[in-house]
Write an enzyme that holds these catalytic residues in place. Sequence first.
Site, PDB file in Angstrom:
ATOM      1  N   MET A   1       0.847  -1.276  -0.036  1.00  0.00           N
ATOM      2  CA  MET A   1       0.018   0.058  -0.179  1.00  0.00           C
ATOM      3  C   MET A   1       1.171   1.430  -0.039  1.00  0.00           C
ATOM      4  O   MET A   1       1.025   1.716   1.037  1.00  0.00           O
ATOM      5  CB  MET A   1      -0.863   0.067   1.248  1.00  0.00           C
ATOM      6  CG  MET A   1      -1.803   1.211   1.653  1.00  0.00           C
ATOM      7  SD  MET A   1      -2.918   1.023   2.605  1.00  0.00           S
ATOM      8  CE  MET A   1      -2.611   0.095   3.886  1.00  0.00           C
ATOM      9  N   PRO A   2       1.283   1.646  -1.237  1.00  0.00           N
ATOM     10  CA  PRO A   2       2.270   3.024  -1.401  1.00  0.00           C
ATOM     11  C   PRO A   2       1.265   4.115  -1.014  1.00  0.00           C
ATOM     12  O   PRO A   2       0.039   4.427  -1.088  1.00  0.00           O
ATOM     13  CB  PRO A   2       2.645   2.678  -2.609  1.00  0.00           C
ATOM     14  CG  PRO A   2       2.193   1.545  -3.482  1.00  0.00           C
ATOM     15  CD  PRO A   2       1.275   1.044  -2.350  1.00  0.00           C
ATOM     16  N   TYR A   3       2.283   5.042  -0.364  1.00  0.00           N
ATOM     17  CA  TYR A   3       1.691   6.536   0.137  1.00  0.00           C
ATOM     18  C   TYR A   3       2.762   7.206  -0.376  1.00  0.00           C
ATOM     19  O   TYR A   3       3.922   7.176  -0.035  1.00  0.00           O
ATOM     20  CB  TYR A   3       1.332   6.584   1.490  1.00  0.00           C
ATOM     21  CG  TYR A   3       1.441   7.672   2.153  1.00  0.00           C
ATOM     22  CD1 TYR A   3      -0.001   8.345   2.164  1.00  0.00           C
ATOM     23  CD2 TYR A   3       2.502   8.552   2.588  1.00  0.00           C
ATOM     24  CE1 TYR A   3      -0.283   9.711   2.804  1.00  0.00           C
ATOM     25  CE2 TYR A   3       2.333   9.722   3.264  1.00  0.00           C
ATOM     26  CZ  TYR A   3       0.962  10.315   3.139  1.00  0.00           C
ATOM     27  OH  TYR A   3       0.581  11.492   3.683  1.00  0.00           O
ATOM     28  N   PHE A  41      -1.969   5.569  -2.477  1.00  0.00           N
ATOM     29  CA  PHE A  41      -2.464   6.785  -1.925  1.00  0.00           C
ATOM     30  C   PHE A  41      -1.372   7.719  -2.373  1.00  0.00           C
ATOM     31  O   PHE A  41      -0.286   7.736  -2.245  1.00  0.00           O
ATOM     32  CB  PHE A  41      -2.605   6.743  -0.556  1.00  0.00           C
ATOM     33  CG  PHE A  41      -3.549   5.788  -0.061  1.00  0.00           C
ATOM     34  CD1 PHE A  41      -4.933   6.213   0.059  1.00  0.00           C
ATOM     35  CD2 PHE A  41      -3.198   4.418   0.068  1.00  0.00           C
ATOM     36  CE1 PHE A  41      -5.831   5.018   0.336  1.00  0.00           C
ATOM     37  CE2 PHE A  41      -4.000   3.486   0.688  1.00  0.00           C
ATOM     38  CZ  PHE A  41      -5.549   3.681   0.968  1.00  0.00           C
TER      39      PHE A  41
END
Length: 67
Positions: A1-3, A41
């Site tokens: 889940m990259p941010y 995100f």
Amino acid sequence: MPYVNIKVTDEGVSAEQKRQLIAGTTELLVKVLNKNPSTTFVLIEEVNTDNWGIGYQSVTELRQADS
């Protein structure tokens, strides 16, 4: 889940430019890291030039000196 957090000065970045930044950043993570775009995100923060410093001066001061 990259941010990914993108910070820019608050000097007229349009909604379309922000849309392009979000889409382009997401696409880069999909292509390079094979990330799922639905869990990627991207946050864009607009920072007042009084709150962004380079060296000993704020960007506001630097812009005024260039004028």
